[in-house]
Every structure is written in structure tokens, then in C-alpha cells.
Design a protein around this motif. Structure first.
Motif, PDB file in Angstrom:
ATOM      1  N   ASN A 173       0.816  -1.210   0.000  1.00  0.00           N
ATOM      2  CA  ASN A 173       0.000   0.000   0.000  1.00  0.00           C
ATOM      3  C   ASN A 173       0.858   1.272   0.000  1.00  0.00           C
ATOM      4  O   ASN A 173       0.614   2.216   0.752  1.00  0.00           O
ATOM      5  N   ASN A 174       1.880   1.271  -0.866  1.00  0.00           N
ATOM      6  CA  ASN A 174       2.775   2.424  -0.964  1.00  0.00           C
ATOM      7  C   ASN A 174       2.473   3.256  -2.200  1.00  0.00           C
ATOM      8  O   ASN A 174       2.116   2.719  -3.255  1.00  0.00           O
ATOM      9  N   GLN A 175       2.633   4.575  -2.076  1.00  0.00           N
ATOM     10  CA  GLN A 175       2.627   5.436  -3.246  1.00  0.00           C
ATOM     11  C   GLN A 175       3.987   5.279  -3.919  1.00  0.00           C
ATOM     12  O   GLN A 175       5.021   5.256  -3.242  1.00  0.00           O
ATOM     13  N   TYR A 176       3.984   5.200  -5.227  1.00  0.00           N
ATOM     14  CA  TYR A 176       5.196   4.822  -5.965  1.00  0.00           C
ATOM     15  C   TYR A 176       5.396   5.825  -7.095  1.00  0.00           C
ATOM     16  O   TYR A 176       4.552   5.929  -7.996  1.00  0.00           O
ATOM     17  N   PHE A 177       6.505   6.586  -7.033  1.00  0.00           N
ATOM     18  CA  PHE A 177       6.723   7.683  -7.971  1.00  0.00           C
ATOM     19  C   PHE A 177       7.997   7.484  -8.792  1.00  0.00           C
ATOM     20  O   PHE A 177       8.988   6.959  -8.294  1.00  0.00           O
ATOM     21  N   PHE A 178       7.931   7.945 -10.052  1.00  0.00           N
ATOM     22  CA  PHE A 178       9.084   7.868 -10.955  1.00  0.00           C
ATOM     23  C   PHE A 178       9.291   9.227 -11.600  1.00  0.00           C
ATOM     24  O   PHE A 178       8.376   9.802 -12.198  1.00  0.00           O
ATOM     25  N   ASN A 179      10.504   9.760 -11.452  1.00  0.00           N
ATOM     26  CA  ASN A 179      10.842  11.052 -12.029  1.00  0.00           C
ATOM     27  C   ASN A 179      12.114  10.906 -12.863  1.00  0.00           C
ATOM     28  O   ASN A 179      13.160  10.517 -12.345  1.00  0.00           O
TER      29      ASN A 179
ATOM     30  N   ALA B  91      23.332  -3.274 -19.208  1.00  0.00           N
ATOM     31  CA  ALA B  91      21.954  -2.958 -18.818  1.00  0.00           C
ATOM     32  C   ALA B  91      21.427  -3.912 -17.747  1.00  0.00           C
ATOM     33  O   ALA B  91      20.736  -3.493 -16.809  1.00  0.00           O
ATOM     34  N   THR B  92      21.744  -5.185 -17.876  1.00  0.00           N
ATOM     35  CA  THR B  92      21.253  -6.183 -16.920  1.00  0.00           C
ATOM     36  C   THR B  92      21.785  -5.919 -15.519  1.00  0.00           C
ATOM     37  O   THR B  92      21.039  -5.978 -14.533  1.00  0.00           O
ATOM     38  N   LYS B  93      23.066  -5.601 -15.421  1.00  0.00           N
ATOM     39  CA  LYS B  93      23.679  -5.357 -14.115  1.00  0.00           C
ATOM     40  C   LYS B  93      23.134  -4.072 -13.484  1.00  0.00           C
ATOM     41  O   LYS B  93      22.866  -4.026 -12.274  1.00  0.00           O
ATOM     42  N   ILE B  94      22.977  -3.019 -14.284  1.00  0.00           N
ATOM     43  CA  ILE B  94      22.442  -1.759 -13.750  1.00  0.00           C
ATOM     44  C   ILE B  94      21.017  -1.968 -13.254  1.00  0.00           C
ATOM     45  O   ILE B  94      20.652  -1.528 -12.154  1.00  0.00           O
ATOM     46  N   SER B  95      20.204  -2.668 -14.038  1.00  0.00           N
ATOM     47  CA  SER B  95      18.831  -2.954 -13.633  1.00  0.00           C
ATOM     48  C   SER B  95      18.802  -3.808 -12.366  1.00  0.00           C
ATOM     49  O   SER B  95      17.976  -3.591 -11.473  1.00  0.00           O
ATOM     50  N   GLN B  96      19.718  -4.756 -12.269  1.00  0.00           N
ATOM     51  CA  GLN B  96      19.790  -5.627 -11.099  1.00  0.00           C
ATOM     52  C   GLN B  96      20.032  -4.817  -9.829  1.00  0.00           C
ATOM     53  O   GLN B  96      19.394  -5.040  -8.800  1.00  0.00           O
ATOM     54  N   VAL B  97      20.950  -3.856  -9.908  1.00  0.00           N
ATOM     55  CA  VAL B  97      21.248  -2.998  -8.758  1.00  0.00           C
ATOM     56  C   VAL B  97      20.027  -2.170  -8.380  1.00  0.00           C
ATOM     57  O   VAL B  97      19.643  -2.075  -7.204  1.00  0.00           O
ATOM     58  N   LEU B  98      19.397  -1.554  -9.382  1.00  0.00           N
ATOM     59  CA  LEU B  98      18.238  -0.701  -9.117  1.00  0.00           C
ATOM     60  C   LEU B  98      17.064  -1.496  -8.554  1.00  0.00           C
ATOM     61  O   LEU B  98      16.360  -1.026  -7.652  1.00  0.00           O
ATOM     62  N   VAL B  99      16.850  -2.697  -9.070  1.00  0.00           N
ATOM     63  CA  VAL B  99      15.783  -3.546  -8.535  1.00  0.00           C
ATOM     64  C   VAL B  99      16.062  -3.896  -7.076  1.00  0.00           C
ATOM     65  O   VAL B  99      15.147  -3.880  -6.232  1.00  0.00           O
ATOM     66  N   ASN B 100      17.310  -4.194  -6.754  1.00  0.00           N
ATOM     67  CA  ASN B 100      17.666  -4.498  -5.365  1.00  0.00           C
ATOM     68  C   ASN B 100      17.351  -3.328  -4.444  1.00  0.00           C
ATOM     69  O   ASN B 100      16.794  -3.490  -3.348  1.00  0.00           O
ATOM     70  N   PHE B 101      17.715  -2.114  -4.884  1.00  0.00           N
ATOM     71  CA  PHE B 101      17.481  -0.923  -4.068  1.00  0.00           C
ATOM     72  C   PHE B 101      15.985  -0.616  -3.934  1.00  0.00           C
ATOM     73  O   PHE B 101      15.494  -0.315  -2.839  1.00  0.00           O
ATOM     74  N   LEU B 102      15.262  -0.687  -5.047  1.00  0.00           N
ATOM     75  CA  LEU B 102      13.819  -0.423  -5.018  1.00  0.00           C
ATOM     76  C   LEU B 102      13.086  -1.484  -4.197  1.00  0.00           C
ATOM     77  O   LEU B 102      12.132  -1.179  -3.469  1.00  0.00           O
ATOM     78  N   ASN B 103      13.529  -2.715  -4.320  1.00  0.00           N
ATOM     79  CA  ASN B 103      12.931  -3.812  -3.563  1.00  0.00           C
ATOM     80  C   ASN B 103      13.040  -3.551  -2.062  1.00  0.00           C
ATOM     81  O   ASN B 103      12.061  -3.693  -1.317  1.00  0.00           O
ATOM     82  N   ASN B 104      14.223  -3.148  -1.608  1.00  0.00           N
ATOM     83  CA  ASN B 104      14.404  -2.852  -0.186  1.00  0.00           C
ATOM     84  C   ASN B 104      13.526  -1.688   0.260  1.00  0.00           C
ATOM     85  O   ASN B 104      12.911  -1.731   1.334  1.00  0.00           O
ATOM     86  N   ALA B 105      13.499  -0.636  -0.562  1.00  0.00           N
ATOM     87  CA  ALA B 105      12.711   0.540  -0.202  1.00  0.00           C
ATOM     88  C   ALA B 105      11.231   0.192  -0.064  1.00  0.00           C
ATOM     89  O   ALA B 105      10.565   0.600   0.903  1.00  0.00           O
ATOM     90  N   LEU B 106      10.701  -0.575  -1.004  1.00  0.00           N
ATOM     91  CA  LEU B 106       9.289  -0.929  -0.985  1.00  0.00           C
ATOM     92  C   LEU B 106       8.962  -1.964   0.092  1.00  0.00           C
ATOM     93  O   LEU B 106       7.882  -1.944   0.690  1.00  0.00           O
ATOM     94  N   LYS B 107       9.903  -2.862   0.331  1.00  0.00           N
ATOM     95  CA  LYS B 107       9.683  -3.936   1.303  1.00  0.00           C
ATOM     96  C   LYS B 107       9.642  -3.402   2.733  1.00  0.00           C
ATOM     97  O   LYS B 107       8.864  -3.879   3.564  1.00  0.00           O
ATOM     98  N   PHE B 108      10.474  -2.392   3.010  1.00  0.00           N
ATOM     99  CA  PHE B 108      10.564  -1.868   4.367  1.00  0.00           C
ATOM    100  C   PHE B 108       9.781  -0.564   4.537  1.00  0.00           C
ATOM    101  O   PHE B 108      10.035   0.202   5.460  1.00  0.00           O
ATOM    102  N   THR B 109       8.841  -0.339   3.628  1.00  0.00           N
ATOM    103  CA  THR B 109       7.936   0.809   3.730  1.00  0.00           C
ATOM    104  C   THR B 109       6.509   0.300   3.598  1.00  0.00           C
ATOM    105  O   THR B 109       6.196  -0.439   2.661  1.00  0.00           O
ATOM    106  N   ASN B 110       5.658   0.673   4.512  1.00  0.00           N
ATOM    107  CA  ASN B 110       4.252   0.292   4.465  1.00  0.00           C
ATOM    108  C   ASN B 110       3.376   1.528   4.625  1.00  0.00           C
ATOM    109  O   ASN B 110       3.615   2.355   5.516  1.00  0.00           O
TER     110      ASN B 110
END
Length: 276
Positions: A137-143, A156-175
Motif C-alpha cells: 500500500n505504498n505510493q510509488y513515484f518515478f521522475n 543494462a542487466t547489471k544496472i537494472s539488477q542494482v536498481l531492482v535491489n534498491f527499489l525492492n528494499n525501499a518498498l519492502k521496508f515501507t508500508n
């Protein structure tokens, strides 16, 4: 020792130096504790990775079941398919983390560079985690800075992998909060572009003392969340960032949120294609 008259005239004694034995015993005890900790960490890792896989698998299975018996509009069918693709992409990223851990230990991680559009990559990466934003139930913004709507040459795969890891943590530990993913151009010329990727959340934050260990394998902050993750995302991301000659900055306050900043210097592709 007694003499011929039965009187004691001395004592016979023996001394055994068991220093080596005691040292070996201490080493065995230490090795036993290390093995027990490793076994415990393995159990936690398997439990956590199973939990991480469950949510996207439920999305995939649920959507496939819906599609099998679907009779509604084509647009709704397309939405379900997109959600399924995003969930499977998340699973692929999780598998890449596990495989990269083995490669890192073997010293075999390398970059596979090619041309790709930076905006497309960031947009797709953002979309992959949409299901998790909805789940918590998070608001999710992209700029995105349109100066970066260009083709670059990198992995591209490695950069996306890093960003997914960071976004995953942010979304997982935010409610019931918000997560913002921003991409900004810091400097640009004909051959290179300096890019700042930032991910900001207002979640539970990170203890200051844990920040020193955040890039250690299997490290997880105690009492941070029922699902504290696999402990692989951050150390693997740091390894990839080093390969990319990038820099990372993390700022966090407990119960207030976290800001992660990733700085990359990317080579522009020889043939750029801009979107209008």
C-alpha cells in the motif's frame, strides 16, 4: 620415594605439557560455533528466499488462472500479462543475485556491455516492482530527467539488477508510505554522461551502526521486519557498482526513511536514438 629404612626421601613426579591439546580444543570449539552459525544463516537464507519468491509466484499463478478463464476486455488481459511479466522479471533478478554470489566468490563476475536506451531501462525497472508497491500500500513515484532519454553503452542487466535491489528494499521496508525513484543528469558531453539514480522512502529506516555492515554477505538488521530478505542484494549491488566504477551514498534515520544515491559515469552510444 622411600629408603631402605622405609623413610621418605623424595618424590617422583611427571609433568605433561598439554598446551597444544588445549589450543586444539579451543580451535575445535571455535570451528563448531562457526559451523553452527553458518548452518543457522543457511536456514534463514532458505526461509527468506522462499518468502521473497512466494509473492511474485502468487501473482504469476493468479494471473495465469485468470487468463485461462478470461472473457473480459483485451486491455484487461494485457494488464494481467504485464503484471505477470513484472513478477517473473523480479524472480529473475532474485535468481541472478543467487548466481552472482557464486560468481563473486569465484572472481568470475564481469560486465557484458551493449547499447540500450536509459529511459527504457529505468522505466522497465520501475514497473517491475509495481506489484510490491501495491502489496504494501505504498505510493510509488518515478521522475526522469529527459536529458537522459538517450542510448548509452554499458551493462543494462547489471544496472537494472542494482536498481531492482534498491527499489525492492525501499518498498519492502515501507508500508502505507511512499517510495520515489528519480534519475537526474549531473553532467553531459558527446562521449559520457554523469547520472544520479536516487531512491528515497519514508519507511522504517536503518540503524546507524548497521550501515557499516550493510554490504556484508547475509547481513540483515535485527528486528527490522518479519521478512528481512536474503541479505544478498546489497553486497552484490556493491560489487556490481565497483565493476561499473560507480559510487554509492546511503543516508538513513530510524523510523524516518532512507535515501540511496547511485552515481554512474556512462558512455554514450555512438548511434543515439531519442524518443519524442
Amino acid at each position: 620415594k622411600n629408603n631402605i629404612y622405609g623413610k621418605k626421601t623424595g618424590i617422583i613426579g611427571a609433568f605433561i605439557d598439554n598446551t597444544k591439546q588445549k589450543k586444539l580444543e579451543k580451535q575445535l570449539i571455535k570451528a563448531k560455533k562457526v559451523a553452527e552459525v553458518a548452518a543457522n544463516e543457511k536456514e534463514k537464507f532458505l526461509a527468506n528466499i522462499s518468502h521473497e519468491m512466494r509473492t511474485p509466484l502468487n501473482v504469476i499463478n493468479g494471473n495465469i488462472n485468470e487468463l485461462i478463464n478470461y472473457k473480459n476486455k483485451t486491455e484487461d488481459r494485457k494488464t494481467l500479462l504485464n503484471q505477470t511479466i513484472n513478477a517473473s522479471s523480479y524472480l529473475l533478478n532474485l535468481v541472478n543475485n543467487v548466481l552472482d554470489l557464486a560468481k563473486i566468490k569465484a572472481g568470475k563476475v564481469s560486465l557484458d556491455s551493449s547499447n540500450f536506451n536509459l529511459k527504457d531501462l529505468c522505466q522497465n525497472t520501475f514497473t517491475i516492482l509495481a506489484f510490491l508497491a501495491k502489496k504494501n500500500n505504498n505510493q510509488y513515484f518515478f521522475n526522469f530527467d529527459e536529458q537522459l532519454n538517450i542510448d548509452v553503452h554499458s551493462d543494462a542487466t547489471k544496472i537494472s539488477q542494482v536498481l531492482v535491489n534498491f527499489l525492492n528494499n525501499a518498498l519492502k521496508f515501507t508500508n502505507n508510505g511512499s517510495v520515489k525513484f528519480s534519475v537526474k543528469c549531473l553532467q553531459k558531453n558527446e562521449n559520457y554522461v554523469d547520472v544520479l539514480f536516487s531512491i528515497k522512502d519514508d519507511g522504517i529506516g536503518i540503524e546507524k551502526k548497521f550501515l557499516n555492515d550493510i554490504f556484508s554477505e547475509f547481513s540483515r538488521e535485527k528486528n527490522s521486519n518479519e521478512n528481512s530478505g536474503t541479505g544478498l542484494g546489497m553486497p552484490i549491488s556493491k560489487n556490481i557498482i565497483d565493476l561499473l566504477n560507480g559510487k554509492i551514498n546511503i543516508e538513513s534515520q530510524k523510523n524516518k526513511g532512507t535515501l540511496i544515491e547511485l552515481f554512474l559515469n556512462l558512455k554514450t552510444a555512438e548511434k543515439q536514438s531519442r524518443k519524442k
